[in-house]
Design a protein around this motif. Structure first.
Motif, PDB file in Angstrom:
ATOM      1  N   THR A  54       0.743  -1.226   0.060  1.00 32.47           N
ATOM      2  CA  THR A  54      -0.015   0.138  -0.009  1.00 32.47           C
ATOM      3  C   THR A  54       0.902   1.352   0.069  1.00 32.47           C
ATOM      4  OG1 THR A  54      -1.868  -1.052   1.187  1.00 32.47           O
ATOM      5  CG2 THR A  54      -1.814   1.164   1.085  1.00 32.47           C
ATOM      6  N   LEU A  55       1.899   1.416   0.906  1.00 34.06           N
ATOM      7  CA  LEU A  55       2.735   2.647   0.824  1.00 34.06           C
ATOM      8  C   LEU A  55       3.222   2.925  -0.684  1.00 34.06           C
ATOM      9  CD1 LEU A  55       4.070   4.588   2.583  1.00 34.06           C
ATOM     10  CD2 LEU A  55       6.141   3.062   3.132  1.00 34.06           C
ATOM     11  N   TRP A  56       3.807   1.658  -1.194  1.00 33.56           N
ATOM     12  CA  TRP A  56       4.687   1.963  -2.397  1.00 33.56           C
ATOM     13  C   TRP A  56       3.580   2.228  -3.398  1.00 33.56           C
ATOM     14  CZ3 TRP A  56       9.166   2.582  -4.534  1.00 33.56           C
ATOM     15  CH2 TRP A  56       9.228   2.541  -5.778  1.00 33.56           C
ATOM     16  N   LYS A  89      11.170  16.527 -10.009  1.00 29.28           N
ATOM     17  CA  LYS A  89      10.119  15.589  -9.610  1.00 29.28           C
ATOM     18  C   LYS A  89      10.881  14.585  -8.566  1.00 29.28           C
ATOM     19  CE  LYS A  89       7.638  15.690 -13.847  1.00 29.28           C
ATOM     20  NZ  LYS A  89       6.914  14.826 -15.079  1.00 29.28           N
ATOM     21  N   PRO A  90      11.006  14.963  -7.046  1.00 27.96           N
ATOM     22  CA  PRO A  90      11.624  14.103  -6.312  1.00 27.96           C
ATOM     23  C   PRO A  90      11.184  12.795  -6.020  1.00 27.96           C
ATOM     24  CG  PRO A  90      10.391  15.957  -5.197  1.00 27.96           C
ATOM     25  CD  PRO A  90      10.309  16.138  -6.475  1.00 27.96           C
ATOM     26  N   ILE A  91       9.813  12.692  -5.932  1.00 24.91           N
ATOM     27  CA  ILE A  91       9.290  11.082  -5.766  1.00 24.91           C
ATOM     28  C   ILE A  91       9.647  10.497  -7.123  1.00 24.91           C
ATOM     29  CG2 ILE A  91       7.079  10.059  -5.670  1.00 24.91           C
ATOM     30  CD1 ILE A  91       6.095  12.440  -4.060  1.00 24.91           C
ATOM     31  N   LYS A  92       9.716  10.739  -8.266  1.00 23.55           N
ATOM     32  CA  LYS A  92      10.289  10.311  -9.102  1.00 23.55           C
ATOM     33  C   LYS A  92      11.399   9.664  -9.160  1.00 23.55           C
ATOM     34  CE  LYS A  92       9.910   9.879 -14.372  1.00 23.55           C
ATOM     35  NZ  LYS A  92       9.720  10.827 -15.760  1.00 23.55           N
ATOM     36  N   MET A  93      12.155  10.607  -9.013  1.00 21.06           N
ATOM     37  CA  MET A  93      13.715  10.324  -8.565  1.00 21.06           C
ATOM     38  C   MET A  93      14.093   9.329  -7.836  1.00 21.06           C
ATOM     39  SD  MET A  93      15.018  14.432  -9.067  1.00 21.06           S
ATOM     40  CE  MET A  93      16.882  13.739  -8.379  1.00 21.06           C
ATOM     41  N   MET A  94      12.997   9.417  -6.560  1.00 19.35           N
ATOM     42  CA  MET A  94      13.349   8.539  -5.540  1.00 19.35           C
ATOM     43  C   MET A  94      12.825   6.935  -5.933  1.00 19.35           C
ATOM     44  SD  MET A  94      11.317   8.426  -1.594  1.00 19.35           S
ATOM     45  CE  MET A  94       9.848   8.045  -2.470  1.00 19.35           C
ATOM     46  N   THR A  95      11.833   6.972  -6.439  1.00 21.07           N
ATOM     47  CA  THR A  95      11.256   5.663  -7.058  1.00 21.07           C
ATOM     48  C   THR A  95      12.106   4.976  -7.993  1.00 21.07           C
ATOM     49  OG1 THR A  95       9.623   6.793  -8.321  1.00 21.07           O
ATOM     50  CG2 THR A  95       8.726   6.112  -6.092  1.00 21.07           C
ATOM     51  N   ASN A  96      12.708   5.977  -8.622  1.00 18.04           N
ATOM     52  CA  ASN A  96      13.698   5.385  -9.885  1.00 18.04           C
ATOM     53  C   ASN A  96      14.955   4.697  -9.329  1.00 18.04           C
ATOM     54  OD1 ASN A  96      11.914   5.840 -11.951  1.00 18.04           O
ATOM     55  ND2 ASN A  96      13.025   7.800 -12.588  1.00 18.04           N
ATOM     56  N   TYR A  97      15.349   5.460  -8.262  1.00 13.57           N
ATOM     57  CA  TYR A  97      16.737   4.880  -7.536  1.00 13.57           C
ATOM     58  C   TYR A  97      16.298   3.735  -6.597  1.00 13.57           C
ATOM     59  CZ  TYR A  97      20.325   5.112  -3.988  1.00 13.57           C
ATOM     60  OH  TYR A  97      21.317   4.262  -3.406  1.00 13.57           O
ATOM     61  N   ILE A  98      15.033   3.669  -6.139  1.00 11.19           N
ATOM     62  CA  ILE A  98      14.798   2.232  -5.334  1.00 11.19           C
ATOM     63  C   ILE A  98      14.743   1.104  -6.419  1.00 11.19           C
ATOM     64  CG2 ILE A  98      13.159   1.165  -4.207  1.00 11.19           C
ATOM     65  CD1 ILE A  98      12.212   3.798  -2.952  1.00 11.19           C
ATOM     66  N   ASP A 144      11.738  -4.969  -3.117  1.00 10.64           N
ATOM     67  CA  ASP A 144      11.364  -5.849  -2.186  1.00 10.64           C
ATOM     68  C   ASP A 144      11.802  -5.730  -0.738  1.00 10.64           C
ATOM     69  OD1 ASP A 144      10.570  -7.165  -4.526  1.00 10.64           O
ATOM     70  OD2 ASP A 144      12.183  -8.325  -4.465  1.00 10.64           O
ATOM     71  N   GLU A 145      13.075  -5.178  -0.592  1.00  7.39           N
ATOM     72  CA  GLU A 145      13.467  -4.809   0.829  1.00  7.39           C
ATOM     73  C   GLU A 145      12.572  -3.633   1.425  1.00  7.39           C
ATOM     74  OE1 GLU A 145      17.210  -2.925   3.132  1.00  7.39           O
ATOM     75  OE2 GLU A 145      17.499  -3.424   1.113  1.00  7.39           O
ATOM     76  N   LEU A 146      12.209  -2.592   0.658  1.00  7.81           N
ATOM     77  CA  LEU A 146      11.189  -1.342   1.139  1.00  7.81           C
ATOM     78  C   LEU A 146       9.804  -2.269   1.459  1.00  7.81           C
ATOM     79  CD1 LEU A 146      10.381   1.466   1.418  1.00  7.81           C
ATOM     80  CD2 LEU A 146       9.761   1.398  -0.946  1.00  7.81           C
ATOM     81  N   LEU A 147       9.349  -3.054   0.615  1.00  7.70           N
ATOM     82  CA  LEU A 147       8.056  -3.621   0.885  1.00  7.70           C
ATOM     83  C   LEU A 147       8.132  -4.619   2.033  1.00  7.70           C
ATOM     84  CD1 LEU A 147       6.843  -4.680  -2.841  1.00  7.70           C
ATOM     85  CD2 LEU A 147       6.417  -2.462  -1.734  1.00  7.70           C
ATOM     86  N   LEU A 148       8.788  -5.324   2.330  1.00 10.33           N
ATOM     87  CA  LEU A 148       9.078  -6.153   3.455  1.00 10.33           C
ATOM     88  C   LEU A 148       9.180  -5.197   4.841  1.00 10.33           C
ATOM     89  CD1 LEU A 148      11.436  -8.990   2.196  1.00 10.33           C
ATOM     90  CD2 LEU A 148       9.173  -9.021   2.906  1.00 10.33           C
ATOM     91  N   GLU A 149      10.046  -4.084   4.746  1.00  8.84           N
ATOM     92  CA  GLU A 149      10.229  -3.381   5.802  1.00  8.84           C
ATOM     93  C   GLU A 149       8.800  -2.554   6.168  1.00  8.84           C
ATOM     94  OE1 GLU A 149      12.400  -1.384   8.892  1.00  8.84           O
ATOM     95  OE2 GLU A 149      12.978  -3.299   7.422  1.00  8.84           O
ATOM     96  N   SER A 150       8.070  -2.167   4.934  1.00  5.09           N
ATOM     97  CA  SER A 150       6.808  -1.737   5.293  1.00  5.09           C
ATOM     98  C   SER A 150       5.963  -2.533   6.172  1.00  5.09           C
ATOM     99  CB  SER A 150       6.235  -1.390   3.979  1.00  5.09           C
ATOM    100  OG  SER A 150       6.770  -0.276   3.257  1.00  5.09           O
TER     101      SER A 150
END
Length: 313
Positions: free
Chosen positions: A228-230, A245-254, A261-267
């Motif tokens: 949901t967070l992602w 577009k900071p959010i686009k930059m952040m998501t592209n970096y991830i 996958d690490e972010l989703l598990l941490e969420s």
């Protein structure tokens, strides 16, 4: 003379009434509960089955839907079983029928129905591609553990419906009450709706709460990723701040660094629910509560029908 022998013992009466219910299953179309269970299971599995046991959101939604199927099956099994023959029960009770034998026969018969519906639900889920883990928490096999949970939820709802059928005096009233019973179980399950204060404690007496807890525990809810967070962050990719577009930059970096996958598990770790802890003790506790409910509901139905001779309506 034969009729007196027929009513002599409690155990012999169980066999007599069990045979009667089995004949009603064949000749009065009580068998229709099985294809209906298959139809409802297919619809639910098709709609919510894709993400069960894969993400926290999918597991919660899917398990809630399966609990609804089990409760619906149980309610429909016995909501009319007593009230439709209330006059017959009253007459036979006055002739020597033991209510304990009558309820015991119902329990055996309804056990067979609930087992069949459980097998149908598991089979449909498998055939529609619902992902099931291999290992169980109580036994070695997930399907066995899940089957036990499904059966207990279905049987508990069945026995609660038997109580209602023992109280009301006609099938119309019984069918009118069934939607309210179902809504009560769903609202106070504690899964899909936030409950606070007394309402949260009140959920402890619902079948759905303990069924949902056992389903989610078996599905390893707390160790699954939360998406949901992602998904919400992704919606704002086009947002500009000072021409950037900071959010686009952040998501592209991830994504580029394979950290999604690490972010989703941490969420998911921040969204854990202690009630869904994947341990054998937790599942056994849920099973124990459901078993107690089954016993209490059966006892209530027996007590209520013991006073059927006093019914003047």
């Amino acid at each position: 003379m034969n009729k007196k022998v027929r009513y002599r013992g409690r155990f012999s009466q169980i066999g007599i009434y069990l045979g009667k219910f089995l004949r009603m299953f064949v000749y009065q179309s009580d068998w229709t509960v099985l294809p209906m269970a298959a139809l409802i299971s297919s619809l639910v599995a098709y709609v919510v089955g894709a993400n069960i046991n894969k993400t926290q959101e999918g597991t919660l939604t899917g398990c809630f839907a399966m609990v609804c199927v089990c409760v619906w099956n149980g309610f429909f099994n016995s909501i009319q079983s007593v009230c439709r023959e209330r006059s017959i029960v009253k007459r036979e009770h006055r002739s020597g029928m033991h209510i304990s034998s009558y309820i015991a026969a119902h329990m055996i018969y309804q056990t067979l129905l609930c087992l069949a519906q459980t097998v149908i639900l598991l089979f449909v889920c498998q055939q529609t591609g619902v992902f099931f883990p291999t290992a169980g928490l109580v036994t070695k096999y997930y399907l066995i553990d899940m089957g036990i949970s499904m059966f207990l939820v279905t049987f508990a709802a069945d026995m609660l419906s038997l109580v209602i059928s023992s109280i009301v005096h006609n099938t119309t009233t019984a069918m009118t009450m069934m939607p309210f019973m179902l809504i009560f179980q769903l609202v106070f399950s504690g899964g899909m709706f936030s409950l606070d204060g007394f309402a949260r404690k009140f959920s402890n007496v619902t079948i759905t709460k303990w069924g949902l807890n056992s389903f989610c525990a078996l599905g390893n809810y707390n160790n699954l990723p939360m998406v949901t967070l992602w998904n919400n962050i992704w919606k704002f990719r086009s947002m500009e701040i000072d021409g950037q577009k900071p959010i686009k930059m952040m998501t592209n970096y991830i994504i580029k660094n394979n950290q999604l996958d690490e972010l989703l598990l941490e969420s998911g770790r921040y969204n854990m629910n202690p009630a869904y802890t994947a341990t054998a003790e937790n599942v056994l506790h849920c099973w124990g509560v459901l078993a107690i409910m089954i016993f209490v509901f059966a006892l209530l139905a027996m007590i209520i029908l013991e006073f059927i001779d006093n019914d003047k309506r």
